[in-house]
Design a protein around this motif. Structure first.
Motif, short mmCIF file in Angstrom:
data_model
loop_
_atom_site.label_atom_id
_atom_site.label_comp_id
_atom_site.label_asym_id
_atom_site.label_seq_id
_atom_site.Cartn_x
_atom_site.Cartn_y
_atom_site.Cartn_z
N GLU A 148 0.84 -1.20 0.00
CA GLU A 148 0.00 0.00 0.00
C GLU A 148 0.87 1.25 0.00
O GLU A 148 2.08 1.17 -0.11
N HIS A 149 0.21 2.38 0.19
CA HIS A 149 0.85 3.69 0.04
C HIS A 149 1.53 4.21 1.28
O HIS A 149 2.33 5.13 1.19
N GLY A 197 -3.04 3.07 -3.69
CA GLY A 197 -3.32 4.08 -2.68
C GLY A 197 -4.78 4.44 -2.61
O GLY A 197 -5.18 5.31 -1.82
N ASP A 198 -5.60 3.80 -3.44
CA ASP A 198 -7.05 4.02 -3.40
C ASP A 198 -7.74 2.81 -4.02
O ASP A 198 -7.10 1.94 -4.62
N THR A 255 -11.72 1.98 -5.92
CA THR A 255 -13.02 2.49 -6.36
C THR A 255 -14.12 2.09 -5.38
O THR A 255 -14.26 0.91 -5.05
N GLU A 281 -14.20 5.59 0.02
CA GLU A 281 -13.88 7.01 0.11
C GLU A 281 -12.59 7.26 0.87
O GLU A 281 -11.77 8.08 0.47
N ARG A 282 -12.40 6.56 1.99
CA ARG A 282 -11.20 6.75 2.80
C ARG A 282 -10.41 5.43 2.82
O ARG A 282 -10.49 4.67 3.76
N PHE A 283 -9.67 5.21 1.75
CA PHE A 283 -8.90 3.97 1.63
C PHE A 283 -7.70 4.02 2.56
O PHE A 283 -6.90 4.95 2.53
N ARG A 284 -7.60 3.02 3.42
CA ARG A 284 -6.48 2.94 4.36
C ARG A 284 -5.57 1.75 4.08
O ARG A 284 -4.45 1.71 4.56
N GLU A 288 -0.94 8.45 6.44
CA GLU A 288 0.24 8.10 5.64
C GLU A 288 1.30 7.36 6.46
O GLU A 288 2.26 6.86 5.92
#
Length: 330
Positions: free
Chosen positions: A88-89, A120-121, A123, A126-129, A235
């Motif tokens: 992930e990001h 990092g996201d 579809t 809304e708040r991808f963790r 982050e």
């Protein structure tokens, strides 16, 4: 096919028919404690094991055996036609990704293809963790979307790992000014890492400052604080054990920033959840208020002894600081 993933939740979902092949969970927290260029070096591993046992209660023996086990599996990578890295990001993941790219950059791959899936996201979220948020069905849509790792990705990953593990953080700050588009999330993740260094303004790192701000707003329950701070600083990819250790450091020293109200309770650790701690209140001290108001510098009034990547910050030595406006280490 071998899938190397960032956690057990992701691994369990992949094993439910999402992808073919074996799954290896890379269990590390490189965003916490001392980190060295070659983590498999016995002397380096000993230092790290001691730190993690003290900070988060991870048993030394269990940690060392776990590292040796996953490294043995990694060294057998040529048993597979393909390897896929799932990450992930955030900083937690980007440190692992950079280490693995550093490691693979030194290997002769032979017929084995190295692939990367890093997002990092997603579809609809809304708040991808992180990947752990996704359902098995959603994970299934990612199958096959990975791409072959190219030379530039290996170079960028290697450069960031070498800079992250250096005892001089200026190299990492310099990398932030260079092109790292081959790994689109690496710059923001390691910029956040540098923001954890004591600020030139008040001696606080970003996590400590954000914590003081939320406490001043009236949030004083440990779990409430953890969720708010970790969401605000998404982050980081911070786990609860990391945060408990940060709170413990903030409450330590001759002039602590915070204090715990109520009955005495141990800080939770890997082997002791200490449920009573979650019901204690966290309050600002007079020093905490003065530091937050810009009237004191925490590094000046209190002892500092912490590790950030390869940098050991000690009160009696030159202390590296982060200049937010200039985006530089001084």
């Amino acid at each position: 096919m071998l899938h190397i993933v960032n956690g057990d939740i992701v691994a369990e979902k992949l094993k439910q028919g999402v992808v073919p092949g074996d799954v290896l969970v890379w269990r590390e927290i490189y965003s916490e404690g001392p980190v060295f260029l070659d983590p498999s070096d016995p002397a380096a591993r000993s230092v790290r094991a001691d730190y993690l046992e003290k900070a988060m209660g991870i048993p030394r023996k269990e940690y060392i055996e776990g590292c040796e086990s996953q490294e043995q599996k990694l060294r057998r990578f040529k048993d597979y036609d393909e390897i896929v890295l799932w990450f992930e990001h955030d900083l937690f993941d980007q440190t692992m990704l950079c280490y693995l790219l550093y490691w693979f950059s030194k290997q002769k791959m032979g017929q084995t293809r190295l692939n990367l899936l890093c997002i990092g996201d997603f579809t609809g979220i809304e708040r991808f963790r992180g990947l752990g948020q996704l359902s098995v069905e959603q994970m299934g849509t990612l199958s096959g979307t990975w791409h072959l790792v190219k030379r530039r990705e290996l170079e960028v990953g290697r450069a960031y790992w070498e800079a992250f593990t250096s005892s001089d953080p200026r190299g990492l700050a310099k990398l932030l000014q260079e092109d790292s588009s081959a790994l689109p999330f690496v710059r923001n993740a390691f910029r956040f890492h540098l923001s954890r260094f004591p600020s030139v303004q008040d001696g606080l790192g970003k996590v400590e400052r954000t914590t003081l701000e939320f406490i001043a707003q009236g949030l004083n329950q440990p779990m409430e604080l953890f969720w708010q701070v970790s969401d605000e600083l998404h982050e980081f990819g911070m786990g609860d054990l990391q945060y408990w250790w940060i709170l413990k450091q903030m409450a330590s020293g001759t002039q602590p920033l915070i204090r715990f109200d109520g009955a005495e309770a141990a800080i939770p650790s890997y082997i002791d959840p200490s449920e009573d701690f979650r019901h204690r209140r966290i309050l600002l001290t007079d020093t905490g208020r003065r530091v937050q108001d810009g009237k004191e510098d925490w590094v000046v009034v209190n002892m500092i002894d912490c590790w950030l990547g390869g940098v050991h910050l000690l009160e009696k030595e030159r202390v590296w600081r982060w200049d937010e406006q200039e985006e530089s280490i001084v």
